[in-house]
Write a protein that holds these residues in place. Structure first.
Motif, PDB file in Angstrom:
ATOM      1  N   ARG A 404       0.821  -1.214   0.000  1.00 16.01           N
ATOM      2  CA  ARG A 404       0.000   0.000   0.000  1.00 16.01           C
ATOM      3  C   ARG A 404       0.849   1.255   0.000  1.00 16.01           C
ATOM      4  N   LYS A 405       1.942   1.208   0.794  1.00 10.83           N
ATOM      5  CA  LYS A 405       2.772   2.413   0.929  1.00 10.83           C
ATOM      6  C   LYS A 405       3.986   2.307   0.021  1.00 10.83           C
ATOM      7  N   PRO A 406       4.533   3.457  -0.379  1.00 10.64           N
ATOM      8  CA  PRO A 406       5.736   3.417  -1.219  1.00 10.64           C
ATOM      9  C   PRO A 406       6.858   2.661  -0.500  1.00 10.64           C
ATOM     10  N   GLN A 408       6.963  -0.426  -0.020  1.00 10.15           N
ATOM     11  CA  GLN A 408       6.483  -1.685   0.553  1.00 10.15           C
ATOM     12  C   GLN A 408       6.188  -2.697  -0.546  1.00 10.15           C
ATOM     13  N   HIS A 420       2.785  -7.377   4.645  1.00  7.32           N
ATOM     14  CA  HIS A 420       3.476  -6.219   4.062  1.00  7.32           C
ATOM     15  C   HIS A 420       4.848  -6.078   4.684  1.00  7.32           C
ATOM     16  N   GLU A 422       8.825  -3.764   4.164  1.00 10.91           N
ATOM     17  CA  GLU A 422       9.648  -2.841   3.379  1.00 10.91           C
ATOM     18  C   GLU A 422      10.538  -3.720   2.526  1.00 10.91           C
ATOM     19  N   THR A 445       2.428  -7.238   9.315  1.00 18.92           N
ATOM     20  CA  THR A 445       3.628  -6.559   8.825  1.00 18.92           C
ATOM     21  C   THR A 445       4.844  -7.222   9.457  1.00 18.92           C
TER      22      THR A 445
END
Ligand code: 5AD
Ligand code: SF4
Length: 462
Positions: A404-406, A408, A420, A422, A445
């Protein structure tokens, strides 16, 4: 405005189950041969296919209101000098047939789930003659034999393959035996070839689909009838495929061989979707499920003995005709005992032509709503508890795409949880061990285990 016949665009709007997703992909592939390319927006498309689902409440009404919007779009495009074909596919197409043309004259093609192999011909015919066409005959055998062999399609890390279609069980609430027809199993060699092709394009995980997938009984290369377990063992031999799953199963068809496979075959993921529908024997009998609660619990006990960490998932209906408070309490009690990792809950809704639809003692809407709410809160607690138990554990995650996040990336655990981390996009398409740090309502996560080395950087496959 002049027409541009060489550029043809296709938009498919898909409702319902994974089998419909699979069918939509196959329809898109079948139309590639006619020069159709997929586009995101229905408004831009020369051909719009509505792939419908009949399971949900008021399915047909929703299709008709969607078709109302499409008609306006067709008229707008017409004013701009562009033609639009509208096709209705899926289970509502099968159930309603020519009725759709009568009620929604803007529709050009009605095509049932067993007739997708005829789609390209139907589109050509509708384009040239301008006549409305209905194809709702039954022959899953013809369909699979005549669909193109997934030559291009999109690259997918995790892909679905329909291996079985239709159902002979006739649960009294269900339209599937009427819309998808009698049970049919695809031959083993055809499935192996399709999975090999998907593997060649980067698939690492395959989910075998069927309305009654564990009743699979396809003909093997040796001319004998193969079970689902045998098919899974064969697919496990394909080196690029690391993960196998299957859905949806019926408790009656959970044989010893399949149960044992959860313990024996490392590539078979520890996740089983096994609907129980209702927690009282009386309602199960009225549903024609053909098993008792004790039998269902015996099956899951055997599955857990073979694979103690298995994630169990289920479907449950509340408010089936005649369901009393006591029956519902039994449903809650069974759900509490079974400790599901995931469950899909439905309010009973009458389907025209099914035996339960004409029963007296329909349960009032308000009661259904209250029961659904109570059940969902129990299920949600169980699901969250299952996810929380993963914190602190190391799980293998197959990365399927960006998060969802940059920065990731996202993938799935063996238990089908979204995870999820990094990470580099080069990991997409690979499996890495992840230390799980937290469980949020819809995903886990974590961090990729230090020292993980990946060879051969690959481009994002999705
Ligand atoms: N009403 C409510 N739920 C239904 N399902 C199927 N038919 C109906 C119906 N008429 C649910 C069942 C099935 C899931 C796919 O949809 O739980 O397992
Ligand atoms: Fe429908 Fe599943 Fe029952 Fe078949 S087994 S009739 S698909 S609910």
């Amino acid at each position: 405005m002049p027409k541009t016949p060489d550029i043809k665009t296709l938009h498919i709007k898909t409702f319902g189950c994974q089998m419909n997703e699979y069918d939509s992909e196959r329809m898109a592939e079948a139309l590639e041969g006619l020069g159709y390319a997929l586009v995101e927006e229905a408004a831009d498309a020369d051909l719009v296919i509505l792939n419908t689902c009949h399971i949900r409440e008021k399915a047909a009404e929703k299709v008709y209101s969607e078709l109302g919007r499409m008609r306006l779009n067709k008229e707008r495009r017409k004013r701009e000098g562009r033609d639009t074909l509208i096709a209705v596919a899926g289970c509502v197409a099968q159930a309603e047939g020519a009725e759709i043309m009568a009620r929604a004259p803007a529709v050009d093609i009605v095509v049932g789930p067993q007739s997708y192999h005829r789609l390209a011909d139907l589109v050509t015919e509708a384009t040239t003659t301008g006549h409305g066409l209905v194809a709702t005959e039954f022959s899953a055998e013809d369909k699979f034999a005549h669909l193109p062999q997934r030559p291009q399609g999109k690259r997918q890390v995790s892909a679905f393959v329909t291996v079985q279609e239709g159902c002979d069980k006739f649960c009294t609430f269900c339209v599937v035996p009427y819309t998808r027809g009698a049970e049919f199993s695809r031959p083993v060699s055809e499935i192996v070839a399709e999975v090999e092709r998907l593997a060649g394009r980067g698939a690492r995980e395959i989910t075998l689909l069927g309305q009654n997938v564990n009743a699979y009984h396809g003909v093997g290369p040796d001319g004998r009838t193969w079970t689902l377990a045998r098919l899974l063992r064969r697919l496990a031999q394909i080196p690029q495929i690391d993960r196998l799953r299957f859905t949806t199963s019926h408790p009656l068809d959970m044989d010893d061989e399949l149960i044992a496979l959860f313990g024996d075959e490392k590539k078979l993921m520890p996740y089983l979707h096994l609907p129980f529908q209702a927690g009282s024997d009386r309602i199960l009998k009225a549903m024609n499920r053909r098993h008792t609660i004790a039998e269902y619990e015996a099956v899951i006990a055997r599955v857990r003995a073979a694979r103690p960490d298995i994630a169990l998932s289920t479907d449950i209906i509340v408010g089936f005709p005649g369901e009393t408070d006591e029956d519902f309490a039994a449903t809650l009690a069974l759900a509490a005992r079974a400790r599901f990792a995931q469950a899909f809950t439905f309010k009973y809704s009458a389907r025209l032509g099914t035996p339960a639809a004409s029963r007296e003692q329909q349960v009032p809407e308000q009661v259904k709503r209250e029961r659904l709410y109570a059940l969902q809160s129990l299920i949600e607690d169980q699901r969250r508890a299952f996810d929380r138990a993963m914190v602190g554990r190391r799980l293998d995650v197959l990365f399927e795409g960006r998060g969802r996040k940059p920065g990731q990336i996202a993938g799935r655990s063996p238990y089908l949880q979204a995870v999820h981390v990094e990470g580099l996009e080069g990991l997409i398409g690979q499996i890495a061990a992840v230390d799980i740090l937290a469980a949020s309502p819809n995903s886990l996560t974590g961090v990729i285990k230090s020292g993980f080395e990946w060879h051969e950087p690959v481009q994002a496959a999705v």
